[in-house]
Motif scaffolding. Structure first.
Motif, short mmCIF file in Angstrom:
data_model
loop_
_atom_site.label_atom_id
_atom_site.label_comp_id
_atom_site.label_asym_id
_atom_site.label_seq_id
_atom_site.Cartn_x
_atom_site.Cartn_y
_atom_site.Cartn_z
N ARG A 235 -8.32 -6.87 -1.02
CA ARG A 235 -10.46 -7.41 -0.38
C ARG A 235 -10.53 -6.16 -0.43
N THR A 236 -11.72 -6.06 -0.96
CA THR A 236 -12.93 -4.82 -0.95
C THR A 236 -14.18 -4.83 -0.49
N SER A 237 -14.92 -4.46 -0.61
CA SER A 237 -16.52 -5.11 -0.33
C SER A 237 -17.20 -5.05 -1.27
N ARG A 238 -16.33 -5.30 -2.34
CA ARG A 238 -16.65 -6.14 -4.07
C ARG A 238 -15.77 -7.63 -3.67
N GLY A 239 -15.62 -7.46 -3.03
CA GLY A 239 -14.46 -9.01 -3.59
C GLY A 239 -13.25 -8.72 -4.21
N GLU A 240 -12.39 -9.04 -4.34
CA GLU A 240 -10.77 -9.28 -4.89
C GLU A 240 -10.91 -8.26 -5.93
N GLU A 241 -10.06 -7.13 -5.98
CA GLU A 241 -10.48 -6.73 -6.75
C GLU A 241 -8.91 -6.02 -7.16
N LYS A 242 -7.78 -5.63 -8.74
CA LYS A 242 -6.99 -5.48 -8.96
C LYS A 242 -6.55 -4.32 -9.30
N VAL A 243 -5.42 -3.49 -8.03
CA VAL A 243 -5.25 -1.80 -8.42
C VAL A 243 -4.11 -1.80 -9.89
N ARG A 250 -5.15 13.56 -7.42
CA ARG A 250 -6.40 13.80 -6.69
C ARG A 250 -7.11 12.57 -5.59
N GLU A 251 -5.62 11.49 -5.34
CA GLU A 251 -6.00 10.65 -4.85
C GLU A 251 -7.30 9.53 -4.94
N ARG A 252 -7.05 9.11 -5.62
CA ARG A 252 -7.61 7.99 -6.51
C ARG A 252 -6.84 6.78 -6.59
N VAL A 253 -7.21 5.73 -6.24
CA VAL A 253 -7.30 4.66 -7.28
C VAL A 253 -8.52 3.91 -8.03
N ALA A 254 -7.66 3.28 -9.27
CA ALA A 254 -8.66 2.21 -9.70
C ALA A 254 -8.46 0.69 -9.60
N LEU A 255 -9.58 0.68 -10.05
CA LEU A 255 -9.57 -0.82 -9.22
C LEU A 255 -10.32 -1.49 -10.25
N ARG A 256 -9.88 -3.40 -10.65
CA ARG A 256 -10.77 -3.96 -11.19
C ARG A 256 -10.79 -5.39 -10.60
N GLY A 257 -12.54 -5.51 -11.04
CA GLY A 257 -12.74 -6.42 -9.78
C GLY A 257 -12.66 -8.01 -11.23
N SER A 258 -13.05 -8.89 -10.67
CA SER A 258 -13.06 -10.09 -11.55
C SER A 258 -13.92 -10.56 -12.85
#
Length: 384
Positions: A235-243, A250-258
């Protein structure tokens, strides 16, 4: 005053001895040491404090026990000349032993042969997949070489350590150069590092997984603990996103929204969004209304017993939970399950018929229908 000395022999074989003289020999100096029923020649590998440290921390070390063998003296030029003559005869002895192995039809491979410096013992190292009865072979070799014969079975990794060579990295084998202990390496180590699971790409010259896969494994395990698990919903500021993926370097995370949009977020910003949404990092990895599922052990994942991804299992559990009948409805009529309905009571239980019985009865029924033509319960007699 006595000193502890580590001496190296052929095939990276090392042992610890006691030096009783005051002046220590130099490193790599040839020395004559006590051996099994005789003497052998080796080269000094470690001295003093380093030898004591290696004796306490290596598999071939003595621990707290004192050494039982001593160094006789420093080798002379005549001793070195004799040593080189003996080493030149090792390959010839190995070839003759292989001929006797083939003559006896034994399933084994003679890897190396090593003459003792005084020629009182000849040791053969071999590999085999199963246990081999080589008693007759030992008698033939003893009659051929006129000395004491010893056969030692080693593994394929020990074989590569003994024969030495150059790895795919262009350097000497770690097991032959500096690696003190050959620790087991399983497929889970490669999975944790997201490496290719193709055996030809992660296997060494011995045919087993490369020993260097363990060098950075602890780093990968510790770094992945700081990231959300891949395939989980957060749960992020944009709602539910999938990792989708984690980039631990590089300490980065790829997220995909609904909506299907994918974005790359630094780990620090993701933590800020989770804090702004009022969700702790531990709770962010939990799906809404997700049933409790026990954590899968690493052994099941490594052995391949998990045939379905974790995300699919979670989705199936949620579907079953949504489509199942509420518990309150089942509890409202306790007598409904105890008293069967009229249809259920009149329905006879289905009896499963075996193949042989089914075919026999079916054939007999066909013959009875065509022969008798009556519907009586008894079977018509068969005339011989």
């Amino acid at each position: 005053m006595s000193h502890l000395i580590e001496v190296a022999f052929k095939g990276n074989r090392k042992e610890f001895f006691l030096w009783e003289a005051d002046e220590l020999p130099s490193l790599k100096a040839p020395v004559i040491v006590d051996a099994d029923r005789g003497e052998d020649l080796g080269h000094v590998h470690a001295l003093g404090e380093l030898a004591a440290k290696r004796s306490a921390g290596t598999p071939h070390g003595l621990g707290d026990a004192p050494p039982s063998k001593k160094v006789r003296r420093v080798a002379s030029n005549d001793d070195l000349r004799r040593f080189h003559e003996v080493r030149d005869q090792d390959e010839d002895a190995r070839r003759k032993a292989m001929e006797r192995v083939k003559a006896n039809q034994l399933v084994m491979k003679i890897t190396d042969a090593e003459w003792q410096w005084d020629r009182k013992k000849l040791t053969f190292y071999f590999t085999a997949e199963k246990r081999v009865d080589f008693r007759n072979l030992v008698r033939e070799l003893a009659a051929m070489f006129r000395t004491r014969i010893e056969l030692k079975q080693i593994g394929v990794r020990d074989e590569a350590k003994r024969l030495d060579g150059i790895g795919r990295c262009g350097r000497q084998y770690c097991s032959s150069s500096w690696l003190p202990e050959l620790r087991p390496v399983n497929l889970g180590v490669a999975k944790d590092q997201r490496l290719s699971l193709n055996p030809s790409q992660i296997s060494g010259a011995c045919g087993r997984l490369m020993c260097c896969l363990r060098y950075e494994h602890d780093f990968y395990v510790q770094q992945r603990k700081r990231f959300p698990k891949e395939g989980k919903l957060v749960r992020t500021s944009r709602g539910e996103e999938k990792v989708i993926a984690n980039d631990i370097f590089r300490e980065r995370v790829a997220l995909r929204g609904s909506d299907g949009e994918t974005r790359l977020v630094p780990l620090s910003e993701l933590r800020g969004e989770l804090d702004a949404a009022g969700v702790t990092p531990a709770a962010a990895e939990v799906v809404l209304d997700e049933p409790e599922i026990p954590e899968l052990s690493a052994e099941l994942v490594e052995e391949g017993e998990l045939s379905q991804p974790i995300d699919l299992i979670v989705e199936e559990e949620i579907v079953v939970r949504e489509t199942a009948e509420p518990r309150g409805a089942a509890d409202s009529s306790p007598t409904a399950s105890a008293v069967p309905s009229s249809g259920e009571s009149s329905r006879k239980p289905h009896r499963r018929r075996g193949r042989r019985g089914g075919r026999r009865n079916r054939a007999g029924r066909d013959r009875g229908d065509t022969g008798s033509g009556s519907d009586s319960g008894g079977a018509a007699p068969h005339d011989a």
